[in-house]
Write a protein that holds these residues in place. Structure first.
Motif, PDB file in Angstrom:
ATOM      1  N   LEU A   1       0.822  -1.209   0.000  1.00 49.61           N
ATOM      2  CA  LEU A   1       0.000   0.000   0.000  1.00 49.61           C
ATOM      3  C   LEU A   1       0.857   1.261   0.000  1.00 49.61           C
ATOM      4  CD1 LEU A   1      -2.791  -1.136   2.479  1.00 49.61           C
ATOM      5  CD2 LEU A   1      -3.033  -0.780   0.017  1.00 49.61           C
ATOM      6  N   SER A   2       1.969   1.212   0.749  1.00 49.14           N
ATOM      7  CA  SER A   2       2.868   2.353   0.793  1.00 49.14           C
ATOM      8  C   SER A   2       3.501   2.609  -0.575  1.00 49.14           C
ATOM      9  CB  SER A   2       3.961   2.119   1.840  1.00 49.14           C
ATOM     10  OG  SER A   2       4.905   3.159   1.844  1.00 49.14           O
ATOM     11  N   GLU A   3       3.964   1.537  -1.231  1.00 46.24           N
ATOM     12  CA  GLU A   3       4.589   1.673  -2.544  1.00 46.24           C
ATOM     13  C   GLU A   3       3.594   2.168  -3.593  1.00 46.24           C
ATOM     14  OE1 GLU A   3       6.483  -1.962  -3.600  1.00 46.24           O
ATOM     15  OE2 GLU A   3       8.002  -1.840  -2.017  1.00 46.24           O
ATOM     16  N   ALA A   4       2.328   1.759  -3.436  1.00 44.28           N
ATOM     17  CA  ALA A   4       1.311   2.171  -4.403  1.00 44.28           C
ATOM     18  C   ALA A   4       0.773   3.569  -4.110  1.00 44.28           C
ATOM     19  CB  ALA A   4       0.160   1.170  -4.393  1.00 44.28           C
ATOM     20  N   GLY A   5       1.113   4.109  -2.924  1.00 49.82           N
ATOM     21  CA  GLY A   5       0.622   5.429  -2.549  1.00 49.82           C
ATOM     22  C   GLY A   5      -0.839   5.429  -2.154  1.00 49.82           C
ATOM     23  N   HIS A   6      -1.294   4.322  -1.585  1.00 51.02           N
ATOM     24  CA  HIS A   6      -2.689   4.205  -1.177  1.00 51.02           C
ATOM     25  C   HIS A   6      -2.767   3.695   0.259  1.00 51.02           C
ATOM     26  CE1 HIS A   6      -4.529   5.039  -5.077  1.00 51.02           C
ATOM     27  NE2 HIS A   6      -3.554   4.321  -5.623  1.00 51.02           N
ATOM     28  N   GLY A   7      -3.941   3.796   0.847  1.00 55.83           N
ATOM     29  CA  GLY A   7      -4.180   3.291   2.192  1.00 55.83           C
ATOM     30  C   GLY A   7      -5.219   2.194   2.166  1.00 55.83           C
ATOM     31  N   LEU A   8      -5.443   1.562   3.300  1.00 58.35           N
ATOM     32  CA  LEU A   8      -6.427   0.487   3.381  1.00 58.35           C
ATOM     33  C   LEU A   8      -7.816   0.973   2.969  1.00 58.35           C
ATOM     34  CD1 LEU A   8      -5.444  -1.411   6.662  1.00 58.35           C
ATOM     35  CD2 LEU A   8      -5.556  -2.369   4.348  1.00 58.35           C
ATOM     36  N   GLY A   9      -8.105   2.229   3.245  1.00 54.81           N
ATOM     37  CA  GLY A   9      -9.408   2.769   2.893  1.00 54.81           C
ATOM     38  C   GLY A   9      -9.673   2.824   1.406  1.00 54.81           C
TER      39      GLY A   9
ATOM     40  N   VAL B   1      -4.433 -19.140   6.653  1.00 56.52           N
ATOM     41  CA  VAL B   1      -3.842 -17.863   7.080  1.00 56.52           C
ATOM     42  C   VAL B   1      -4.279 -16.742   6.149  1.00 56.52           C
ATOM     43  CG1 VAL B   1      -1.704 -16.581   7.440  1.00 56.52           C
ATOM     44  CG2 VAL B   1      -1.854 -18.972   8.165  1.00 56.52           C
ATOM     45  N   GLY B   2      -4.078 -16.941   4.842  1.00 58.60           N
ATOM     46  CA  GLY B   2      -4.457 -15.905   3.882  1.00 58.60           C
ATOM     47  C   GLY B   2      -5.939 -15.627   3.885  1.00 58.60           C
ATOM     48  N   ALA B   3      -6.742 -16.700   3.946  1.00 56.54           N
ATOM     49  CA  ALA B   3      -8.193 -16.528   3.957  1.00 56.54           C
ATOM     50  C   ALA B   3      -8.641 -15.792   5.209  1.00 56.54           C
ATOM     51  CB  ALA B   3      -8.878 -17.896   3.867  1.00 56.54           C
ATOM     52  N   GLY B   4      -8.065 -16.163   6.358  1.00 55.76           N
ATOM     53  CA  GLY B   4      -8.442 -15.528   7.615  1.00 55.76           C
ATOM     54  C   GLY B   4      -8.088 -14.057   7.653  1.00 55.76           C
ATOM     55  N   VAL B   5      -6.887 -13.728   7.192  1.00 58.72           N
ATOM     56  CA  VAL B   5      -6.464 -12.321   7.183  1.00 58.72           C
ATOM     57  C   VAL B   5      -7.316 -11.520   6.205  1.00 58.72           C
ATOM     58  CG1 VAL B   5      -4.581 -10.760   6.563  1.00 58.72           C
ATOM     59  CG2 VAL B   5      -4.105 -12.797   7.943  1.00 58.72           C
ATOM     60  N   ALA B   6      -7.572 -12.080   5.014  1.00 51.41           N
ATOM     61  CA  ALA B   6      -8.369 -11.372   4.012  1.00 51.41           C
ATOM     62  C   ALA B   6      -9.778 -11.088   4.526  1.00 51.41           C
ATOM     63  CB  ALA B   6      -8.434 -12.191   2.727  1.00 51.41           C
ATOM     64  N   CYS B   7     -10.397 -12.082   5.144  1.00 54.89           N
ATOM     65  CA  CYS B   7     -11.765 -11.889   5.633  1.00 54.89           C
ATOM     66  C   CYS B   7     -11.792 -10.954   6.839  1.00 54.89           C
ATOM     67  CB  CYS B   7     -12.385 -13.245   5.969  1.00 54.89           C
ATOM     68  SG  CYS B   7     -12.745 -14.235   4.486  1.00 54.89           S
ATOM     69  N   ALA B   8     -10.761 -11.002   7.665  1.00 53.15           N
ATOM     70  CA  ALA B   8     -10.684 -10.065   8.791  1.00 53.15           C
ATOM     71  C   ALA B   8     -10.530  -8.632   8.290  1.00 53.15           C
ATOM     72  CB  ALA B   8      -9.526 -10.438   9.709  1.00 53.15           C
ATOM     73  N   LEU B   9      -9.672  -8.444   7.273  1.00 53.41           N
ATOM     74  CA  LEU B   9      -9.514  -7.115   6.690  1.00 53.41           C
ATOM     75  C   LEU B   9     -10.820  -6.633   6.073  1.00 53.41           C
ATOM     76  CD1 LEU B   9      -6.021  -7.172   4.905  1.00 53.41           C
ATOM     77  CD2 LEU B   9      -6.728  -5.652   6.765  1.00 53.41           C
ATOM     78  N   GLY B  10     -11.466  -7.540   5.328  1.00 51.07           N
ATOM     79  CA  GLY B  10     -12.724  -7.169   4.706  1.00 51.07           C
ATOM     80  C   GLY B  10     -13.768  -6.740   5.727  1.00 51.07           C
ATOM     81  N   ALA B  11     -13.862  -7.508   6.819  1.00 53.82           N
ATOM     82  CA  ALA B  11     -14.838  -7.183   7.864  1.00 53.82           C
ATOM     83  C   ALA B  11     -14.502  -5.857   8.537  1.00 53.82           C
ATOM     84  CB  ALA B  11     -14.882  -8.311   8.891  1.00 53.82           C
TER      85      ALA B  11
ATOM     86  N   LEU C   1     -12.843  -3.340   7.291  1.00 55.00           N
ATOM     87  CA  LEU C   1     -12.993  -2.217   6.355  1.00 55.00           C
ATOM     88  C   LEU C   1     -14.414  -2.079   5.830  1.00 55.00           C
ATOM     89  CD1 LEU C   1      -9.745  -2.835   4.244  1.00 55.00           C
ATOM     90  CD2 LEU C   1     -10.077  -1.050   5.969  1.00 55.00           C
ATOM     91  N   GLY C   2     -15.226  -3.106   6.068  1.00 56.85           N
ATOM     92  CA  GLY C   2     -16.565  -3.100   5.493  1.00 56.85           C
ATOM     93  C   GLY C   2     -16.540  -3.289   3.989  1.00 56.85           C
ATOM     94  N   LYS C   3     -15.531  -4.035   3.497  1.00 51.32           N
ATOM     95  CA  LYS C   3     -15.368  -4.266   2.061  1.00 51.32           C
ATOM     96  C   LYS C   3     -15.555  -5.755   1.751  1.00 51.32           C
ATOM     97  CE  LYS C   3     -14.454   0.024   1.300  1.00 51.32           C
ATOM     98  NZ  LYS C   3     -13.149   0.530   0.875  1.00 51.32           N
ATOM     99  N   PRO C   4     -16.043  -6.089   0.560  1.00 48.55           N
ATOM    100  CA  PRO C   4     -16.276  -7.493   0.206  1.00 48.55           C
ATOM    101  C   PRO C   4     -14.974  -8.255  -0.039  1.00 48.55           C
ATOM    102  CG  PRO C   4     -16.730  -6.088  -1.670  1.00 48.55           C
ATOM    103  CD  PRO C   4     -16.456  -5.164  -0.524  1.00 48.55           C
TER     104      PRO C   4
END
Length: 350
Positions: free
Chosen positions: A67-75, A94-104, A106-109
């Motif tokens: 995200l830092s390299e792309a110049g964007h944030g989680l939002g 691990v990947g599935a759990g982190v992705a779904c936790a991030l989605g939840a 952030l309120g993102k699908p």
């Protein structure tokens, strides 16, 4: 739309951010990758529990880096994609759990992606992307398959391995020669110094009349030859490596050409870790040029497992309306998941 992709199916942790519009190919904004090779070398292979624990340590710092390299944030992330399978169950979780936790959070699908579809579509990230339809040679880890690809999600299996895959043949043969883990790249490098005609090794199923593969017999032949050499193995190791590589490449080459002929197509895509092999690329390029066939590969740094291919596959599925992300954050993973089963959209778990 920005798609964050997380790959954790085996021994590489990959994260990437892809930007997708309503038309044109999605664009890679940034990606980061951590390989666990150094950790697993002491054991001569991947230790699933260690792999899972290392993914846990790496995935969030890699996400911050991307995200830092792309110049964007989680939002700015609109969809979080992750590898749902196939792969090691613990690593996938691990990947599935982190992705779904991030989605939840952030309120993102979120969207679960097929690992092999990621490899299959990874050449679309290159400077010379293919066009549909094409024949695909997938040579990734424990998978060797020939597919007819008519579009995203439109995959027909033409042939596959019935035992060891090409990548396993490289790695297992290298181990028999005493080469370090992971053996495939070491064998390929050593083969550059050897004589590919020094040993007559089998080409299993080369004249079978179908498009299936078998490499277990080749591995046995390498073991037999290594034992015959005895104390002379060290002096002849480069020749044995070159002969082994030649046998594997010969089978992949001939079967790929047969698939093109049977499909009456003039475009070949090669994807997966073995697709980085120089001898395979050189022989495919030469043979296809003679037949007027275009060959497409991923960029070399995107041949191994990576988050970019997962984000790209997700973005392309979303772009063509083949699959919708879900805001249900319960998840499952699919350690075994045939690529040819991807035809119709599959509802997410939960």
């Amino acid at each position: 739309m920005f798609v964050l992709g997380i790959e954790s199916s085996c021994d590489e942790t990959g994260v990437a951010l892809v930007e997708s519009g309503t038309s044109g190919l999605p664009r890679l904004a940034a990606h980061a990758l951590h390989s666990q090779i150094a950790m697993h070398q002491a054991y001569g292979g991947v230790v699933p529990e260690l792999a899972s624990r290392d993914h846990i340590r790496r995935v969030l710092p890699l996400t911050q880096q991307v995200l830092s390299e792309a110049g964007h944030g989680l939002g700015d992330v609109d969809v979080v994609a992750y590898t749902r399978g196939p792969g090691l169950a613990g690593a996938l979780l691990v990947g599935a759990g982190v992705a779904c936790a991030l989605g939840a959070a952030l309120g993102k699908p979120v969207l679960g992606v097929h690992h092999l579809e990621g490899h299959l579509l990874s050449p679309f990230l290159s400077a010379d992307p293919p066009e549909f339809p094409f024949v695909a040679l997938l040579v990734s880890g424990g998978h060797t398959q020939l597919m007819r690809v008519d579009g995203v999600g439109r995959y027909a299996l033409l042939g596959e391995t019935i035992d060891d895959a090409a990548g396993e043949a490289f790695d297992k043969s290298a181990k028999l020669m005493g080469l370090p883990y992971p053996g495939g790249p070491w064998l390929a490098k050593l083969a550059e110094q050897g004589d590919a005609t020094a040993f007559k090794l089998p080409r299993p199923l080369l004249h079978s009349g179908d498009l299936d593969f078998s490499f277990a017999g080749l591995k046995t032949a390498v073991l037999t030859q290594a034992r015959k050499l005895g104390d002379d193995l060290e002096a002849r190791k480069a020749d044995l490596a070159a002969s082994t590589q030649a046998a594997i490449v010969d089978v992949l080459l001939k079967k790929s050409l047969a698939a093109l002929e049977q499909s009456d197509l003039k475009r070949l895509v090669v994807a997966g870790g073995v697709g980085a092999n120089r001898a395979l690329r050189a022989q495919l390029d030469a043979a296809c040029a003679r037949r007027g066939v275009r060959v497409h590969y991923p960029e070399l740094h995107l041949c191994t497992d990576n988050g970019a291919m997962i984000a790209m596959a997700a973005a392309m599925r979303l772009q063509c309306g083949l699959q919708a992300p879900t805001d249900r954050y319960a998840f499952d993973v699919k350690p075994r998941w045939p690529l040819a089963s991807l035809g119709a959209p599959e509802p997410q778990f939960g």
